[in-house]
Design an enzyme around this catalytic site. Structure first.
Site, mmCIF file in Angstrom:
data_model
loop_
_atom_site.group_PDB
_atom_site.id
_atom_site.type_symbol
_atom_site.label_atom_id
_atom_site.label_comp_id
_atom_site.label_asym_id
_atom_site.label_seq_id
_atom_site.Cartn_x
_atom_site.Cartn_y
_atom_site.Cartn_z
ATOM 1 N N ASP A 1 48.702 21.646 46.642
ATOM 2 C CA ASP A 1 47.250 21.783 46.861
ATOM 3 C C ASP A 1 46.406 21.451 45.640
ATOM 4 O OD1 ASP A 1 47.863 23.969 45.263
ATOM 5 O OD2 ASP A 1 46.428 25.272 46.254
ATOM 6 N N GLU A 2 46.973 20.778 44.665
ATOM 7 C CA GLU A 2 46.231 20.564 43.433
ATOM 8 C C GLU A 2 46.595 19.224 42.803
ATOM 9 O OE1 GLU A 2 45.681 24.289 41.013
ATOM 10 O OE2 GLU A 2 46.518 22.999 39.455
#
Length: 405
Positions: A125-126
């Site tokens: 998610d990053e």
DNA sequence: TCTGGGGTCCTAGGACCC
DNA sequence: TCTGGGGTCCTAGGACCC
């Protein structure tokens, strides 16, 4: 991405919007209602009363993500679910669905790559993005491009994200936390004193709970406190390398590049048992789990095209202490039986007088399977074997005919 | 009512080589 | 009787991150 797992779940269950929802634990029998609804294609019509609640949970899971509504109750990631259940028993508890999160991970990263191709993956998610050579990347200090990325991601996935724009990764990461959710923050060299120094040290990516605690014992609470310390003093108390890094980080200095490609170093599988197991009393159960972990790691290696020569085990006792044992062989393998045999040897070198709560299997010293195969079977063996008493065990194979038939 | 799973990097000591 | 210097590889544990 903002509350990523939870936000992906809300796409399927829009009726949960605004409610305290947490993601965590494994799938349980109580979660079958979700499976049945999915099979019926009726996830978005599932009544609220049908959803599993935190209060119903029995087990050893932790929370991976909580919606902002759930965070109001003090529930947060890494918290044990049983503890969270006391804080907010009515919160809805959904099981983790990594396949779904990976799907959305690919989607949002595709959008970024189409706009700004220099991207570094930092988990599901990053990412870090280098704006330097993206057309318009410098407009309004990066604000224009950041907005464009948010819009593209929202259009493709229905998900929001928060972006920090700064001269380096260290500051960008901190900036990304400033305006969550769905925010943008721009931090320049001149903002150090006003925006960074007042923050607690813990906000620096690389200062964890242990270091934060130790810093606190020396009266260092904010990044300003840290920045004021003499680098020599920091190196004395935190080691040459880490001390120097702490000093640089507090000054906002970071020259790490955005790395767009990397090779894995290890692959592993581990599991925490529903109840603590005893090496003798629960031998059969333990053995079955052990074999399955080896098969899973072998399958992971095969699927991704890697072989490894270091096999290791990890176990955690009922008192939560962990131990690891490793063994580096002369040949590369991706074979479940070979991994199982080497891991079994490791297991024999560890005290088994306490009950176990976790067992893990790891394969390291990875190489790409095709490259190793291309080098030929003779190259599988190290030209000059290192001294490794276990490697001299004559019962161990010189050549892994399972991986290289 | 304790504390998931999958990773990376660093350190320190021992063994070994030239 | 005393004991180099530089280097690699390996193991085990620990801190940290998502």
């Amino acid at each position: 991405m903002d509350a990523f797992y939870a936000s992906v779940e809300l796409l399927r269950y829009p009726q949960l919007k605004g409610l305290p929802v947490v993601i965590g634990g494994g799938r349980r029998r109580e979660d079958d209602v979700l499976l049945q609804a999915a099979a019926a294609g009726a996830l978005d019509r599932l009544p609220l009363a049908a959803f599993p609640r935190l209060r119903d949970y029995v087990g050893r899971g932790v929370i991976t993500t909580a919606t902002y509504a759930a965070r109001q109750f003090g529930v947060g990631s890494a918290m044990g679910i049983m503890k969270a259940a006391r804080l907010c028993p009515d919160a809805i508890l959904l099981p983790v669905d990594f396949d779904e999160y990976r799907k959305y991970s690919r989607l949002f990263k595709e959008q970024i790559l189409a706009i700004a191709p220099v991207m570094e993956n930092r988990g599901v998610d990053e990412v870090y993005i280098d704006f330097s050579d993206v057309p318009g990347g410098q407009e309004e200090g990066g604000l224009v491009l950041a907005r464009r990325l948010q819009a593209a991601i929202l259009a493709a996935t229905g998900l929001t994200c928060s972006i920090g724009v700064a001269p380096n990764k260290l500051l960008a990461k901190m900036a990304s936390e400033f305006n969550k959710p769905n925010g943008i923050a721009i931090v320049g060299e001149d903002d150090l004193e006003a925006k960074i120094w007042p923050l607690p040290c813990r906000r620096i990516n690389g200062i964890g709970p242990r270091t934060d605690e130790k810093l606190g014992q020396h009266g260092i609470v904010t990044i300003a406190d840290l920045a004021a310390r003499d680098p020599g003093w920091l190196m004395e108390h935190f080691g040459r390398s880490y001390g120097a890094w702490l000093h640089a980080a507090a000054q906002g200095r970071d020259d790490r590049p955005v790395v767009t490609a990397s090779e894995p170093v290890s692959m592993s599988r581990e599991t925490t048992f529903g109840r603590d197991l005893h090496a003798v009393h629960d031998k059969a159960e333990l053995g079955a789990v052990f074999t399955r972990l080896c098969e899973q790691v072998a399958a992971d290696l095969a699927r991704k095209g890697y072989v490894g020569r270091t096999v290791g085990i990890k176990l955690r006792y009922d008192d939560f202490r962990s131990v690891t044992r490793n063994f580096t062989a002369d040949v590369f393998t991706a074979d479940a039986a070979t991994i199982r045999r080497l891991a079994g040897q490791c297991l024999k070198r560890v005290p088994l007088d306490r009950r176990l709560r976790l067992l893990g299997v790891r394969v390291g010293s990875l190489a790409r399977a095709d490259e190793v195969a291309a080098a030929g079977p003779e190259a599988l063996r190290r030209a000059q074997p290192r001294h490794n008493k276990k490697a001299e065990d004559p019962t161990l194979p010189l050549f892994d005919e399972q991986t290289y038939p």
